[in-house]
Design a protein around this motif. Structure first.
Motif, PDB file in Angstrom:
ATOM      1  N   ASP A 104      -8.080   0.685  -3.171  1.00  0.00           N
ATOM      2  CA  ASP A 104      -7.290   0.637  -4.418  1.00  0.00           C
ATOM      3  C   ASP A 104      -6.966  -0.805  -4.806  1.00  0.00           C
ATOM      4  O   ASP A 104      -7.013  -1.174  -5.978  1.00  0.00           O
ATOM      5  CB  ASP A 104      -5.913   1.303  -4.221  1.00  0.00           C
ATOM      6  CG  ASP A 104      -5.984   2.796  -4.043  1.00  0.00           C
ATOM      7  OD1 ASP A 104      -6.914   3.416  -4.583  1.00  0.00           O
ATOM      8  OD2 ASP A 104      -5.087   3.345  -3.360  1.00  0.00           O
ATOM      9  N   ILE A 105      -6.571  -1.551  -3.785  1.00  0.00           N
ATOM     10  CA  ILE A 105      -6.045  -2.898  -4.023  1.00  0.00           C
ATOM     11  C   ILE A 105      -7.172  -3.899  -4.296  1.00  0.00           C
ATOM     12  O   ILE A 105      -7.124  -4.677  -5.245  1.00  0.00           O
ATOM     13  CB  ILE A 105      -5.207  -3.346  -2.805  1.00  0.00           C
ATOM     14  CG1 ILE A 105      -3.975  -2.440  -2.646  1.00  0.00           C
ATOM     15  CG2 ILE A 105      -4.808  -4.806  -2.918  1.00  0.00           C
ATOM     16  CD1 ILE A 105      -3.201  -2.643  -1.345  1.00  0.00           C
ATOM     17  N   LEU A 131      -0.523  -4.949  -8.793  1.00  0.00           N
ATOM     18  CA  LEU A 131      -1.006  -3.563  -8.765  1.00  0.00           C
ATOM     19  C   LEU A 131      -0.159  -2.730  -7.829  1.00  0.00           C
ATOM     20  O   LEU A 131       0.215  -3.177  -6.745  1.00  0.00           O
ATOM     21  CB  LEU A 131      -2.466  -3.567  -8.287  1.00  0.00           C
ATOM     22  CG  LEU A 131      -3.133  -2.215  -7.973  1.00  0.00           C
ATOM     23  CD1 LEU A 131      -4.615  -2.259  -8.352  1.00  0.00           C
ATOM     24  CD2 LEU A 131      -2.999  -1.820  -6.503  1.00  0.00           C
ATOM     25  N   THR A 132       0.164  -1.512  -8.254  1.00  0.00           N
ATOM     26  CA  THR A 132       0.792  -0.606  -7.304  1.00  0.00           C
ATOM     27  C   THR A 132       0.442   0.840  -7.622  1.00  0.00           C
ATOM     28  O   THR A 132       0.133   1.191  -8.759  1.00  0.00           O
ATOM     29  CB  THR A 132       2.317  -0.823  -7.187  1.00  0.00           C
ATOM     30  OG1 THR A 132       2.760  -0.268  -5.940  1.00  0.00           O
ATOM     31  CG2 THR A 132       3.092  -0.172  -8.300  1.00  0.00           C
ATOM     32  N   GLY A 133       0.464   1.662  -6.570  1.00  0.00           N
ATOM     33  CA  GLY A 133       0.102   3.073  -6.715  1.00  0.00           C
ATOM     34  C   GLY A 133       1.297   3.963  -6.423  1.00  0.00           C
ATOM     35  O   GLY A 133       2.191   3.600  -5.665  1.00  0.00           O
ATOM     36  N   MET A 154      -6.150   2.869   0.630  1.00  0.00           N
ATOM     37  CA  MET A 154      -5.189   2.003  -0.050  1.00  0.00           C
ATOM     38  C   MET A 154      -5.789   0.594  -0.233  1.00  0.00           C
ATOM     39  O   MET A 154      -5.590  -0.061  -1.255  1.00  0.00           O
ATOM     40  CB  MET A 154      -3.899   1.964   0.763  1.00  0.00           C
ATOM     41  CG  MET A 154      -2.738   1.455  -0.012  1.00  0.00           C
ATOM     42  SD  MET A 154      -1.180   1.907   0.782  1.00  0.00           S
ATOM     43  CE  MET A 154      -0.218   0.468   0.353  1.00  0.00           C
ATOM     44  N   GLN A 191       5.451   0.211   3.372  1.00  0.00           N
ATOM     45  CA  GLN A 191       4.040   0.014   2.998  1.00  0.00           C
ATOM     46  C   GLN A 191       3.538  -1.407   3.251  1.00  0.00           C
ATOM     47  O   GLN A 191       2.372  -1.712   2.999  1.00  0.00           O
ATOM     48  CB  GLN A 191       3.848   0.339   1.508  1.00  0.00           C
ATOM     49  CG  GLN A 191       4.201   1.767   1.137  1.00  0.00           C
ATOM     50  CD  GLN A 191       3.234   2.770   1.745  1.00  0.00           C
ATOM     51  OE1 GLN A 191       2.025   2.566   1.754  1.00  0.00           O
ATOM     52  NE2 GLN A 191       3.775   3.847   2.292  1.00  0.00           N
ATOM     53  N   TYR A 232      -5.911   6.591   5.800  1.00  0.00           N
ATOM     54  CA  TYR A 232      -5.098   6.355   4.605  1.00  0.00           C
ATOM     55  C   TYR A 232      -5.056   4.859   4.218  1.00  0.00           C
ATOM     56  O   TYR A 232      -5.249   4.504   3.051  1.00  0.00           O
ATOM     57  CB  TYR A 232      -3.702   6.895   4.916  1.00  0.00           C
ATOM     58  CG  TYR A 232      -2.678   6.907   3.818  1.00  0.00           C
ATOM     59  CD1 TYR A 232      -2.334   8.099   3.178  1.00  0.00           C
ATOM     60  CD2 TYR A 232      -1.993   5.755   3.442  1.00  0.00           C
ATOM     61  CE1 TYR A 232      -1.355   8.138   2.198  1.00  0.00           C
ATOM     62  CE2 TYR A 232      -1.020   5.786   2.461  1.00  0.00           C
ATOM     63  CZ  TYR A 232      -0.703   6.978   1.845  1.00  0.00           C
ATOM     64  OH  TYR A 232       0.269   7.008   0.869  1.00  0.00           O
ATOM     65  N   VAL A 234       1.174  -7.002  -4.564  1.00  0.00           N
ATOM     66  CA  VAL A 234       1.303  -5.554  -4.487  1.00  0.00           C
ATOM     67  C   VAL A 234       2.763  -5.200  -4.195  1.00  0.00           C
ATOM     68  O   VAL A 234       3.220  -5.296  -3.057  1.00  0.00           O
ATOM     69  CB  VAL A 234       0.387  -4.985  -3.377  1.00  0.00           C
ATOM     70  CG1 VAL A 234       0.451  -3.474  -3.358  1.00  0.00           C
ATOM     71  CG2 VAL A 234      -1.050  -5.450  -3.575  1.00  0.00           C
ATOM     72  N   ALA A 255      -1.749   7.820  -7.392  1.00  0.00           N
ATOM     73  CA  ALA A 255      -2.578   7.881  -6.186  1.00  0.00           C
ATOM     74  C   ALA A 255      -2.749   9.347  -5.787  1.00  0.00           C
ATOM     75  O   ALA A 255      -2.144   9.824  -4.828  1.00  0.00           O
ATOM     76  CB  ALA A 255      -1.947   7.054  -5.074  1.00  0.00           C
ATOM     77  N   VAL A 311       5.657  -3.100  -3.135  1.00  0.00           N
ATOM     78  CA  VAL A 311       5.757  -1.869  -2.343  1.00  0.00           C
ATOM     79  C   VAL A 311       7.116  -1.779  -1.652  1.00  0.00           C
ATOM     80  O   VAL A 311       7.836  -2.770  -1.548  1.00  0.00           O
ATOM     81  CB  VAL A 311       4.680  -1.811  -1.224  1.00  0.00           C
ATOM     82  CG1 VAL A 311       3.320  -1.439  -1.771  1.00  0.00           C
ATOM     83  CG2 VAL A 311       4.628  -3.107  -0.437  1.00  0.00           C
ATOM     84  N   PHE A 320      -1.120   3.059 -10.999  1.00  0.00           N
ATOM     85  CA  PHE A 320      -1.961   4.262 -10.988  1.00  0.00           C
ATOM     86  C   PHE A 320      -1.345   5.392 -10.185  1.00  0.00           C
ATOM     87  O   PHE A 320      -0.508   5.185  -9.310  1.00  0.00           O
ATOM     88  CB  PHE A 320      -3.352   3.919 -10.441  1.00  0.00           C
ATOM     89  CG  PHE A 320      -3.360   3.528  -9.001  1.00  0.00           C
ATOM     90  CD1 PHE A 320      -3.092   2.225  -8.621  1.00  0.00           C
ATOM     91  CD2 PHE A 320      -3.642   4.475  -8.021  1.00  0.00           C
ATOM     92  CE1 PHE A 320      -3.084   1.868  -7.281  1.00  0.00           C
ATOM     93  CE2 PHE A 320      -3.638   4.123  -6.689  1.00  0.00           C
ATOM     94  CZ  PHE A 320      -3.364   2.820  -6.318  1.00  0.00           C
ATOM     95  N   HIS A 365      -4.432   9.979  -2.416  1.00  0.00           N
ATOM     96  CA  HIS A 365      -3.486   9.778  -1.313  1.00  0.00           C
ATOM     97  C   HIS A 365      -2.565  10.990  -1.169  1.00  0.00           C
ATOM     98  O   HIS A 365      -2.219  11.404  -0.068  1.00  0.00           O
ATOM     99  CB  HIS A 365      -2.651   8.513  -1.529  1.00  0.00           C
ATOM    100  CG  HIS A 365      -3.352   7.270  -1.062  1.00  0.00           C
ATOM    101  ND1 HIS A 365      -3.827   6.317  -1.922  1.00  0.00           N
ATOM    102  CD2 HIS A 365      -3.654   6.847   0.177  1.00  0.00           C
ATOM    103  CE1 HIS A 365      -4.414   5.351  -1.223  1.00  0.00           C
ATOM    104  NE2 HIS A 365      -4.308   5.641   0.054  1.00  0.00           N
ATOM    105  N   THR A 376       2.124   7.837  -5.204  1.00  0.00           N
ATOM    106  CA  THR A 376       1.535   9.096  -4.729  1.00  0.00           C
ATOM    107  C   THR A 376       2.126  10.263  -5.516  1.00  0.00           C
ATOM    108  O   THR A 376       3.317  10.286  -5.826  1.00  0.00           O
ATOM    109  CB  THR A 376       1.816   9.334  -3.229  1.00  0.00           C
ATOM    110  OG1 THR A 376       3.163   8.998  -2.980  1.00  0.00           O
ATOM    111  CG2 THR A 376       0.928   8.507  -2.359  1.00  0.00           C
TER     112      THR A 376
HETATM  113  N1  TRP Z   1       0.795   4.478  -0.112  1.00  0.00           N
HETATM  114  C1  TRP Z   1       1.644   4.129  -1.203  1.00  0.00           C
HETATM  115  C2  TRP Z   1       2.991   4.841  -1.028  1.00  0.00           C
HETATM  116  O1  TRP Z   1       3.062   5.837  -0.342  1.00  0.00           O
HETATM  117  C3  TRP Z   1       1.024   4.497  -2.528  1.00  0.00           C
HETATM  118  C4  TRP Z   1      -0.231   3.733  -2.761  1.00  0.00           C
HETATM  119  C5  TRP Z   1      -1.498   4.190  -2.732  1.00  0.00           C
HETATM  120  C6  TRP Z   1      -0.294   2.338  -3.064  1.00  0.00           C
HETATM  121  N2  TRP Z   1      -2.380   3.171  -2.988  1.00  0.00           N
HETATM  122  C7  TRP Z   1      -1.666   2.047  -3.198  1.00  0.00           C
HETATM  123  C8  TRP Z   1       0.667   1.336  -3.214  1.00  0.00           C
HETATM  124  C9  TRP Z   1      -2.102   0.737  -3.471  1.00  0.00           C
HETATM  125  C10 TRP Z   1       0.233   0.055  -3.504  1.00  0.00           C
HETATM  126  C11 TRP Z   1      -1.143  -0.230  -3.627  1.00  0.00           C
HETATM  127  O2  TRP Z   1       3.960   4.412  -1.592  1.00  0.00           O
END
Ligand code: TRP
Length: 336
Positions: free
Chosen positions: A145-146, A7-9, A142, A160, A138, A154, A44, A156, A42, A47, A11
């Protein structure tokens, strides 16, 4: 062995650039094609709210980020692609895990510490000047999310890793108090994908305003590439490919053979103007099909929205179940 969940997000603070493509988007899309993983990607957007308080910009960035991933070939039938704010269970979990998160842990988060250090260096009386609660917590969001999707891995960037370690700590703490509920996640950092250098010689980053937006029209792309700083070596003088931003960019998108040929040309003394022109042509060509697709998607936000809604539907099948489990573990909910 059961499938791993990745999983990864992303922003939604700006327009995706070449550094995002090389460092995050391309490897993530490639990883999602493996058969032995379930992948979750996803936007974010909550965030992003920490830094981006311009509503039109926030919305535009969400569209651009989503369109970029789709244009580059993210297969949404094999992965779950959604928007954080469409999953209300994430915010619910955010609060619940806040209650097992030590404030002291958040004090150590480097993004927060950096602001405090700046304030101190500037002689501000309030070390927390400009720090919102959202910036401070923050890493808790996060974590939600995870943990929400029981992610094992994850992917990143280096900056991160600490946040993913915090997610692991918080999950452990929760499991210790309430029993085994959350999977402990692990950060995955790809050493091969070095960060690209930006137009000014610093790391390519939207915070430095030195990026090459990924899907610029050809003419603008060319202009930006022509602006990249080089040294004063003349045509005919050999250029060092191992210390050359232009070559780094070329190599990041070209195949090994093309890169080897280009390396020779630099060593043979190709002039900087020609180096830039070749880099431009290569990039322009490489991105052409995806750019066409991107332009179509940007012109059709309704379609992009429908893709995100389908993703949210899939994501909520998992999140709805998990939140029930969590509520029951902590003693919140119906009396009978
Ligand atoms: N904070 C991450 C970034 O700035 C983005 C992010 C938000 C994220 N939620 C997450 C990454 C959960 C991995 C998992 O790149």
């Amino acid at each position: 062995m059961s499938k791993q969940t990745v999983l990864t997000g992303i922003t939604t603070t700006g327009t995706p650039h070449l550094g995002n493509y090389v460092g995050a988007i391309r490897p993530a899309i490639a990883a999602s094609q493996a058969d032995d993983v379930n992948s979750f990607y996803f936007l974010a957007d909550y965030h992003a709210l920490v830094k981006n308080q311009d509503p039109a910009r926030l919305k535009q960035s969400s569209l651009e980020v989503a369109a970029t991933w789709l244009a580059l070939g993210l297969d949404t039938s094999r992965s779950v692609f959604y928007r954080q704010s469409d999953i209300p269970e994430i915010l619910e979990l955010n609060w619940i895990i806040s209650s097992v998160t030590a404030k002291g842990l958040m004090n150590r988060a480097h993004a927060y510490k950096a602001v405090v250090a700046e304030n101190e260096a500037a002689g501000n009386r309030d070390p927390d000047k400009g720090v919102t609660m959202a910036l401070f917590s923050y890493p808790v969001l996060m974590t939600a999310d995870i943990l929400m999707f029981s992610a094992n891995k994850v992917p990143v960037g280096r900056d991160q890793i600490q946040h993913v370690e915090m997610a692991r700590d918080i999950a452990q703490r929760f499991n210790h108090i309430y029993g085994d509920t959350f999977v402990l996640p692990e950060a995955v950092v790809d050493d091969k994908t070095a960060a690209l250098t930006g137009l000014d010689g610093r790391k390519m980053s939207k915070s430095y305003n030195n990026t090459i937006p990924l899907f610029l029209p050809s003419s603008k792309l060319r202009k930006l590439i022509m602006k990249i700083k080089t040294n004063s070596l003349e045509p005919g003088e050999p250029k060092d490919p191992d210390d050359c931003v232009l070559f780094d960019m070329y190599k990041a998108v070209a195949g090994a053979e093309d890169a080897a040929v280009f390396r020779e040309k630099l060593l043979d003394g190709l002039g900087w103007g020609d180096v830039k022109q070749e880099l431009f042509e290569h990039l322009d060509n490489h991105l052409q099909d995806a750019r066409r697709e991107y332009d179509k998607l940007i012109a059709d936000p309704g379609y992009v929205e429908s893709v995100l809604q389908t993703g949210a539907g899939k994501a909520r099948e998992s999140s709805a179940k998990l939140i029930l489990k969590v509520r029951s573990a902590i003693g919140i909910g119906a009396l009978t």
